[in-house]
Design a protein around this motif. Sequence first.
Motif, PDB file in Angstrom:
ATOM      1  N   MET A   1      12.103  45.240  -1.510  1.00 53.48           N
ATOM      2  CA  MET A   1      12.415  43.914  -2.069  1.00 53.48           C
ATOM      3  C   MET A   1      13.858  43.900  -2.551  1.00 53.48           C
ATOM      4  N   LYS A   2      14.757  43.461  -1.655  1.00 56.63           N
ATOM      5  CA  LYS A   2      16.181  43.457  -1.967  1.00 56.63           C
ATOM      6  C   LYS A   2      16.833  42.205  -1.405  1.00 56.63           C
ATOM      7  N   GLY A   3      18.039  41.896  -1.888  1.00 59.77           N
ATOM      8  CA  GLY A   3      18.801  40.798  -1.336  1.00 59.77           C
ATOM      9  C   GLY A   3      19.026  39.660  -2.313  1.00 59.77           C
ATOM     10  N   ILE A   4      19.309  38.477  -1.739  1.00 60.46           N
ATOM     11  CA  ILE A   4      19.642  37.290  -2.516  1.00 60.46           C
ATOM     12  C   ILE A   4      18.410  36.396  -2.639  1.00 60.46           C
ATOM     13  N   PHE A   5      18.014  36.127  -3.883  1.00 58.34           N
ATOM     14  CA  PHE A   5      16.855  35.287  -4.185  1.00 58.34           C
ATOM     15  C   PHE A   5      17.320  34.042  -4.935  1.00 58.34           C
ATOM     16  N   SER A   6      16.895  32.874  -4.473  1.00 54.84           N
ATOM     17  CA  SER A   6      17.149  31.650  -5.233  1.00 54.84           C
ATOM     18  C   SER A   6      16.145  31.537  -6.372  1.00 54.84           C
ATOM     19  N   ALA A   7      16.665  31.238  -7.563  1.00 52.10           N
ATOM     20  CA  ALA A   7      15.797  30.851  -8.672  1.00 52.10           C
ATOM     21  C   ALA A   7      15.454  29.390  -8.417  1.00 52.10           C
ATOM     22  N   LEU A   8      14.262  29.152  -7.914  1.00 52.83           N
ATOM     23  CA  LEU A   8      13.914  27.896  -7.270  1.00 52.83           C
ATOM     24  C   LEU A   8      13.978  26.686  -8.207  1.00 52.83           C
ATOM     25  N   ILE A   9      14.695  25.655  -7.746  1.00 55.89           N
ATOM     26  CA  ILE A   9      14.735  24.363  -8.411  1.00 55.89           C
ATOM     27  C   ILE A   9      13.466  23.585  -8.045  1.00 55.89           C
ATOM     28  N   VAL A  10      12.905  22.876  -9.025  1.00 56.71           N
ATOM     29  CA  VAL A  10      11.668  22.118  -8.786  1.00 56.71           C
ATOM     30  C   VAL A  10      11.918  20.634  -9.082  1.00 56.71           C
ATOM     31  N   PRO A  11      11.546  19.722  -8.164  1.00 57.31           N
ATOM     32  CA  PRO A  11      11.760  18.283  -8.375  1.00 57.31           C
ATOM     33  C   PRO A  11      10.598  17.633  -9.126  1.00 57.31           C
ATOM     34  N   PHE A  12      10.957  16.793 -10.102  1.00 56.78           N
ATOM     35  CA  PHE A  12       9.940  16.070 -10.875  1.00 56.78           C
ATOM     36  C   PHE A  12      10.247  14.577 -10.853  1.00 56.78           C
ATOM     37  N   ASP A  13       9.198  13.753 -10.865  1.00 55.18           N
ATOM     38  CA  ASP A  13       9.413  12.307 -10.916  1.00 55.18           C
ATOM     39  C   ASP A  13       9.600  11.853 -12.359  1.00 55.18           C
ATOM     40  N   GLU A  14       9.710  10.538 -12.558  1.00 55.11           N
ATOM     41  CA  GLU A  14       9.984  10.002 -13.893  1.00 55.11           C
ATOM     42  C   GLU A  14       8.880  10.309 -14.894  1.00 55.11           C
ATOM     43  N   SER A  15       7.677  10.559 -14.395  1.00 56.97           N
ATOM     44  CA  SER A  15       6.547  10.881 -15.283  1.00 56.97           C
ATOM     45  C   SER A  15       6.387  12.383 -15.493  1.00 56.97           C
ATOM     46  N   GLY A  16       7.279  13.163 -14.892  1.00 55.81           N
ATOM     47  CA  GLY A  16       7.223  14.608 -15.061  1.00 55.81           C
ATOM     48  C   GLY A  16       6.314  15.308 -14.076  1.00 55.81           C
ATOM     49  N   ASN A  17       5.845  14.582 -13.061  1.00 54.79           N
ATOM     50  CA  ASN A  17       4.974  15.183 -12.059  1.00 54.79           C
ATOM     51  C   ASN A  17       5.790  15.823 -10.935  1.00 54.79           C
ATOM     52  N   ILE A  18       5.226  16.855 -10.324  1.00 55.03           N
ATOM     53  CA  ILE A  18       5.894  17.556  -9.226  1.00 55.03           C
ATOM     54  C   ILE A  18       5.951  16.640  -8.000  1.00 55.03           C
ATOM     55  N   ILE A  19       7.133  16.538  -7.388  1.00 54.43           N
ATOM     56  CA  ILE A  19       7.257  15.802  -6.135  1.00 54.43           C
ATOM     57  C   ILE A  19       7.017  16.807  -5.014  1.00 54.43           C
ATOM     58  N   GLU A  20       5.779  16.881  -4.547  1.00 56.15           N
ATOM     59  CA  GLU A  20       5.390  17.963  -3.642  1.00 56.15           C
ATOM     60  C   GLU A  20       6.198  17.979  -2.344  1.00 56.15           C
ATOM     61  N   GLY A  21       6.358  16.819  -1.720  1.00 56.02           N
ATOM     62  CA  GLY A  21       7.090  16.782  -0.461  1.00 56.02           C
ATOM     63  C   GLY A  21       8.517  17.280  -0.606  1.00 56.02           C
ATOM     64  N   SER A  22       9.155  16.914  -1.702  1.00 56.07           N
ATOM     65  CA  SER A  22      10.531  17.350  -1.938  1.00 56.07           C
ATOM     66  C   SER A  22      10.597  18.841  -2.248  1.00 56.07           C
ATOM     67  N   LEU A  23       9.594  19.336  -2.989  1.00 53.51           N
ATOM     68  CA  LEU A  23       9.561  20.768  -3.270  1.00 53.51           C
ATOM     69  C   LEU A  23       9.467  21.553  -1.968  1.00 53.51           C
ATOM     70  N   ARG A  24       8.658  21.085  -1.052  1.00 53.52           N
ATOM     71  CA  ARG A  24       8.547  21.759   0.245  1.00 53.52           C
ATOM     72  C   ARG A  24       9.883  21.732   0.986  1.00 53.52           C
ATOM     73  N   LYS A  25      10.583  20.604   0.923  1.00 58.72           N
ATOM     74  CA  LYS A  25      11.881  20.499   1.586  1.00 58.72           C
ATOM     75  C   LYS A  25      12.911  21.439   0.942  1.00 58.72           C
ATOM     76  N   ILE A  26      12.863  21.586  -0.373  1.00 58.64           N
ATOM     77  CA  ILE A  26      13.790  22.492  -1.061  1.00 58.64           C
ATOM     78  C   ILE A  26      13.503  23.937  -0.678  1.00 58.64           C
ATOM     79  N   VAL A  27      12.231  24.272  -0.565  1.00 56.84           N
ATOM     80  CA  VAL A  27      11.865  25.615  -0.103  1.00 56.84           C
ATOM     81  C   VAL A  27      12.407  25.850   1.300  1.00 56.84           C
TER      82      VAL A  27
END
Length: 289
Positions: free
Chosen positions: A1-27
Motif C-alpha cells: 500500500m504505497k503511492g498518492i492517495f486523495s483525501a476524498l472530497i464528499v459533495p453535500f446538498d443544501e440539506s446536508g445530504n450526500i449527492i450520490e451521483g456526484s460522489l461517484r463522479k468524484i471517485v
Amino acid sequence: MKGIFSALIVPFDESGNIIEGSLRKIVRHNIDVCEVDGLYVNGSSGENFLLSTDKKKKIFEIVKDEAKDDIQLIAQVGSLNLDEAIELGKYATELKYDCLSAVTPFYYKFDFEEIKDYYFSIIRETKNKMLIYSIPFLTGVNMSLDQFEELFVNEDIIGVKFTAADFFLLERMRKRFPEKLIFSGFDEMLLPAAIYEIDGAIGSTFNVNGKRAKEIFQLAQDGKIIEAKEIQHTTNDLIEKILELGLYQTIKEIFHVKGIDAGQCQKPMKNFNPEKRTDVEALVKHFNL
C-alpha cells in the motif's frame, strides 16, 4: 500500500445530504483523470467529524461500490466515541477496505495509555490493519518516537499518516521503523517529506491536482530533486490560491467549474462566495486542472 492517495472530497446538498451521483463522479475523476493510487475515505477532507454514523457508512458503501478494486481504499474510522469507531471499522472491513485509519482521540487530554488502548481496541474488534492518523495541529496530540514505537509493536498497526511539519521526527521515524508505512499529510510539503523516503502521501488537493503530486513523488524517488522542486513550486502556487479562497469550498468549486456538482460543505462551514467564481475559473485554466 504505497503511492498518492486523495483525501476524498464528499459533495453535500443544501440539506446536508450526500449527492450520490456526484460522489461517484468524484471517485471516477480521482481514478481516471488524476490517476491516484488510492483514496482515503471519511477523513478531514470528507468533513467526517460533522457527519452522522449512517452518513459515514453510506459514504464508505458508495465509494467501494464505485471504485471496486480499481485502487486501494483506506477507511478513516476515528471518532471520540470508541463504539462508533469500532462500528465503522467493522463496516468498512465487511466492505473489504484495504485497511483502516483512525485519528488520535482529541478534545479531552487523553494520556498515552488511553490513546494506545483506543487503537488496540479498534484493531482487536475489527481484525483489520490500522494506519495511525497523526495530525497534532488539529488534535493537540503530539506523540514521541518512543510512543510511536509502543504502538508499532502491534503488528496490525502498519504505519502512520504523518500530518506535521516536524521533519526531524519524520526522519527519525523513517530510520527507526523502515518496515512501517509513512504517508505525508501536508500537500505543500510533499517534496521535503519524499526526500526522507516516505511511502506515499495523502492529501485533499490531490482530488484535483493528483497528477502533479504523482510527478513530484516519482521524481523524488528517482533522485531528480530539481525537477521535482519546480513542480512543487507550481503546486504550492495553486495551494496558496486555494487556501486564500477556502480549502474545501474551493476544491468543490473547482469540480463545479469542471462540470461536476460537488455541492457544498456541511454546516457550520460556510458556502463558497459566488463572487469568487471567476477566480476559480482562472485557477482551473491557469493550472490546467
